[in-house]
Design a protein around this motif. Structure first.
Motif, mmCIF file in Angstrom:
data_model
loop_
_atom_site.group_PDB
_atom_site.id
_atom_site.type_symbol
_atom_site.label_atom_id
_atom_site.label_comp_id
_atom_site.label_asym_id
_atom_site.label_seq_id
_atom_site.Cartn_x
_atom_site.Cartn_y
_atom_site.Cartn_z
ATOM 1 N N VAL A 147 0.843 -1.207 0.000
ATOM 2 C CA VAL A 147 0.000 0.000 0.000
ATOM 3 C C VAL A 147 0.870 1.245 0.000
ATOM 4 O O VAL A 147 0.636 2.183 -0.781
ATOM 5 N N TRP A 148 1.882 1.276 0.863
ATOM 6 C CA TRP A 148 2.678 2.501 0.963
ATOM 7 C C TRP A 148 3.519 2.744 -0.281
ATOM 8 O O TRP A 148 3.831 3.894 -0.598
ATOM 9 N N ARG A 149 3.887 1.708 -1.000
ATOM 10 C CA ARG A 149 4.576 1.944 -2.279
ATOM 11 C C ARG A 149 3.679 2.728 -3.232
ATOM 12 O O ARG A 149 4.121 3.646 -3.928
ATOM 13 N N HIS A 150 2.399 2.367 -3.267
ATOM 14 C CA HIS A 150 1.472 3.082 -4.141
ATOM 15 C C HIS A 150 1.197 4.502 -3.636
ATOM 16 O O HIS A 150 1.095 5.438 -4.437
ATOM 17 N N LEU A 151 1.067 4.660 -2.318
ATOM 18 C CA LEU A 151 0.833 5.999 -1.776
ATOM 19 C C LEU A 151 2.045 6.899 -2.014
ATOM 20 O O LEU A 151 1.901 8.079 -2.368
ATOM 21 N N ASP A 152 3.250 6.361 -1.833
ATOM 22 C CA ASP A 152 4.456 7.171 -2.034
ATOM 23 C C ASP A 152 4.585 7.646 -3.483
ATOM 24 O O ASP A 152 5.095 8.738 -3.743
ATOM 25 N N ALA A 153 4.114 6.823 -4.416
ATOM 26 C CA ALA A 153 4.293 7.138 -5.841
ATOM 27 C C ALA A 153 3.047 7.749 -6.469
ATOM 28 O O ALA A 153 2.949 7.832 -7.698
ATOM 29 N N ALA A 154 2.081 8.182 -5.661
ATOM 30 C CA ALA A 154 0.814 8.701 -6.197
ATOM 31 C C ALA A 154 1.059 9.911 -7.096
ATOM 32 O O ALA A 154 1.870 10.784 -6.763
ATOM 33 N N PRO A 155 0.365 9.984 -8.224
ATOM 34 C CA PRO A 155 0.559 11.122 -9.142
ATOM 35 C C PRO A 155 0.011 12.432 -8.585
ATOM 36 O O PRO A 155 0.515 13.505 -8.924
ATOM 37 N N ARG A 156 -1.036 12.371 -7.754
ATOM 38 C CA ARG A 156 -1.610 13.575 -7.158
ATOM 39 C C ARG A 156 -1.384 13.542 -5.652
ATOM 40 O O ARG A 156 -1.359 12.469 -5.037
ATOM 41 N N PRO A 157 -1.203 14.681 -5.017
ATOM 42 C CA PRO A 157 -1.062 14.684 -3.557
ATOM 43 C C PRO A 157 -2.352 14.214 -2.889
ATOM 44 O O PRO A 157 -3.448 14.411 -3.420
ATOM 45 N N TRP A 158 -2.231 13.613 -1.737
ATOM 46 C CA TRP A 158 -3.390 13.085 -1.041
ATOM 47 C C TRP A 158 -3.312 13.429 0.449
ATOM 48 O O TRP A 158 -2.239 13.690 1.005
#
Length: 686
Positions: free
Chosen positions: A144-155
């Motif tokens: 999960v955190w790999r995807h959150l770290d690489a997210a294209p938009r800030p969250w």
């Protein structure tokens, strides 16, 4: 994903569009506009929105907005008791994030793993991979955190109501950021929790939420009342202690029940004796998921469950504090001596009460925001918010009567120290006992209630408030006579205090008449040589002292003194009382040095046994100062009177009769000193 509707016509999960539900086969159809308030079992991309302006949190929101940046170095945590508005602040920040084009993920700890997996899917993760990780929490967190770290938009990720921090990471401290709470280059993490333990969350930035004050509290009440400012809003907001949830409930009640409560004062009158009445009025308005957290009783029950799961002693201790510390009074730790608590309701079979277990329990109450620690070391005290204290007492039942009785015993052991504390605690205890035992048909159950009322009245007399003491004892004598009998020892003692209250008010004829009638009764019931009989004769002698019939008073006091010495010795408390009174009479008859010698002896004993600040010690010091003043040593008398004045101001309070009397004594002797100094200066100049 949300499960399909169950067979009994219940729908879980978010609803898009409209949901039509048939109540039963007889008709009745409900159309629920989206979104419905239902438990969210997966990640929510549509977080709650504040229904009104967020009051009193401007500086906090400014700080959070300034910190909210992609790649913030640490998560931020909002802490505070239930009902103080943590979720509201988080929802306001979520609104700001949405307006800035950020993606918002809103999750709850009890479903955090599936929710976080859904968040990763929203960011482009494979559904198949997500399903594969459901049985492997550690691998799931890394994925999960790999995807959150690489997210294209800030969250913005909000983890709301993390009241059991172990759910964020069962194996490590949440602040270590190895579980579901982490900082990330992709966004900003905000956690809300009742657990105010910076060491648990470090290095996260912790923000503590308190209650609202003044105009901010009034504005919050008005917002929820529909924008109108009903008369009495200031008083109602103050009564509710500025707790956001209570203000919200009260405002919504005013907006909904305008016929019952046309203004805030009418609602204030309705809840004056019991603030929990808000819940009964608000329950129909608090339907849907999380209803318990929408009511005052609910938020405190959640806190109590969370604390008591790990600390079973927490609930009885909190109840003791809610009685001793009602109305927001601080309870000094000295009022909870470990040796007196042992063997009672805090001393559980599974967890013996010792210093370590008491410290752990107090710490649990503190970190959950139920108790605040004031001061340190020997001056440490514990404080509950007044509304929390009231809520805890409202939740007590008849099963708590043994604990209430135990509290009375605890106060008994503390004697006359800190009379203001005794009066407040006794008053709360007496009202609580009356409430909890109201439906009992056993008159014998009222004995502890009577005892608390007697001790409350006695404290009122000691603090110099005989008028309310007389009212209390008048009722107590009537109740005790009916329940226990006219010649019961408790009834006779209550009559004794009633006569004493009359004497202190200067109603000497009534007091003497009552004491003489009482003397006849106790002599007949107990005998002429009984301790109670001697005590009544002593009080009759005090009436003579107040009438300034010095010789007659001295004769009666000498008889009482001889009887008491023969029975108990010269240092027994009642003997010391008599000796001090005899000395006072000697001073009044012109024998100041004789009286001074006796008073110094009594003072030394009182100081060594009771302490220099005990009310009985101060009474002797005041009489001693009078003797010294009569002997012409004004500077020495001034120091003594000043000592009495200062201690009474601290322990009794300014403006009360005994303190005022001490102030008048001090003013008189200072005026005499000034005249003496002026006369001496005039003699020198002449």
């Amino acid at each position: 994903m949300a499960p399909p509707p169950e067979a009994h016509n219940h729908a879980d999960g978010p609803v898009y569009g409209h949901l039509v539900q048939a109540r039963d086969i007889h008709g009745g159809v409900t159309v629920n506009a989206a979104p419905v308030a239902a438990p969210v079992h997966d990640v929510s991309l549509d977080p709650p929105r504040p229904s009104t302006a967020v009051r009193g949190r401007d500086s906090l929101l400014d700080a959070l907005r300034a910190a909210m940046e992609r790649g913030a170095p640490v998560p931020h945590v909002l802490t505070g008791p239930g009902g103080f508005g943590k979720t509201t602040v988080a929802a306001s920040l979520a609104e700001h994030a949405r307006s800035e084009g950020w993606t918002v993920f809103w999750v709850r700890p009890d479903t955090i793993q599936p929710s976080m997996l859904e968040a990763a899917v929203e960011l482009g993760g494979s559904r198949q991979e997500a399903d594969q990780f459901r049985a492997a929490p550690r691998q799931a967190a890394r994925w999960v955190w790999r995807h959150l770290d690489a997210a294209p938009r800030p969250w913005l990720l909000v983890i709301d109501n993390a009241d059991q921090p172990e759910l964020l990471d069962p194996e490590n401290r949440p602040g270590e950021q190895r579980g579901w709470m982490r900082s990330s280059p992709g966004g900003f993490v905000l956690v809300t929790s009742r657990v105010d333990d910076p060491g648990l969350w470090a290095p996260a930035t912790v923000h503590r939420l308190g209650s609202l004050h003044g105009q901010e509290a009034v504005d919050a009440l008005v917002d929820h009342a529909g924008g109108r400012r009903p008369s009495g809003s200031d008083e109602l907001a103050a009564r509710l202690g500025g707790i956001p949830l209570a203000l919200s409930l009260a405002g919504r009640i005013l907006a909904t029940h305008g016929v019952l409560f046309p203004d805030a004062r009418s609602l204030l009158e309705h809840i004056e004796e019991d603030v929990s009445r808000l819940d009964a009025l608000a329950t129909p308005m608090s339907q849907g998921g999380g209803t318990e957290r929408q009511l005052l009783s609910g938020v405190w029950n959640v806190s109590l469950r969370l604390v008591s799961d790990q600390n079973p002693q927490a609930i009885p201790l909190l109840r003791v504090l809610a009685v001793f510390g009602s109305d927001g009074r601080a309870v000094p730790m000295a009022k909870l001596p470990l040796e007196d608590l042992r063997g009672g309701r805090l001393d559980l079979h599974s967890i013996p009460l010792d210093a370590a277990s008491l410290a752990r329990t107090l710490n649990a109450l503190v970190v959950h925001g139920l108790v605040t620690v004031i001061g340190t070391g020997n001056d440490m005290a514990l404080q509950l918010h007044p509304l929390v204290s009231e809520g805890v007492r409202s939740g007590m039942t008849e099963q708590d009567l043994p604990l209430v009785e135990e509290m009375g015993t605890l106060l008994d052991r503390q004697g006359e120290q800190d009379l203001r504390f005794q009066i407040a605690a006794r008053g709360t205890l007496a009202r609580l006992w009356s409430k909890l035992s109201a439906h009992s048909e056993e008159d014998s159950n009222r004995t502890p209630e009577f005892t608390n009322q007697r001790e409350l009245g006695r404290a009122l007399l000691l603090i110099g408030l005989p008028e309310p003491g007389e009212r209390l004892f008048t009722k107590l004598v009537a109740d005790a006579t009916r329940v226990l009998g006219a010649e019961n020892s408790f009834t006779l003692k209550a009559r004794h205090f009633l006569a004493e209250a009359k004497m202190y008010q200067g109603l000497l004829d009534e007091a003497e008449e009552e004491f003489r009638a009482l003397l006849s009764t106790v002599t007949s019931a107990l005998g002429a040589d009984d301790v109670a009989t001697t005590e009544v004769r002593y009080m009759l002698a005090l009436v003579l002292v107040r009438r300034e019939r010095w010789a007659e008073a001295e004769k009666q006091l000498q008889r009482v003194y001889d009887e008491r010495v023969a029975t108990s010795g010269e240092t027994e408390p009642s003997v010391l009382f008599t000796a001090a009174t005899l000395a006072y009479v000697a001073v009044k008859q012109g024998r100041a040095r004789e009286g001074e010698r006796t008073l110094r002896r009594v003072y030394a004993i009182r100081e060594s046994t009771l302490g220099a600040e005990h009310s009985q010690t101060l009474n002797v010091l005041q009489d001693l100062a009078h003797a010294v003043e009569t002997d012409g040593r004004l500077a020495e008398a001034e120091r003594m009177f000043r000592r009495v004045r200062d201690v009474r101001r601290e322990h009794v309070g300014a403006g009360l009769p005994d303190t005022v009397l001490a102030e008048k004594d001090l003013e008189r002797v200072r005026a005499a000193l000034a005249r003496a100094e002026s006369g001496a200066q005039g003699t020198q100049e002449g």
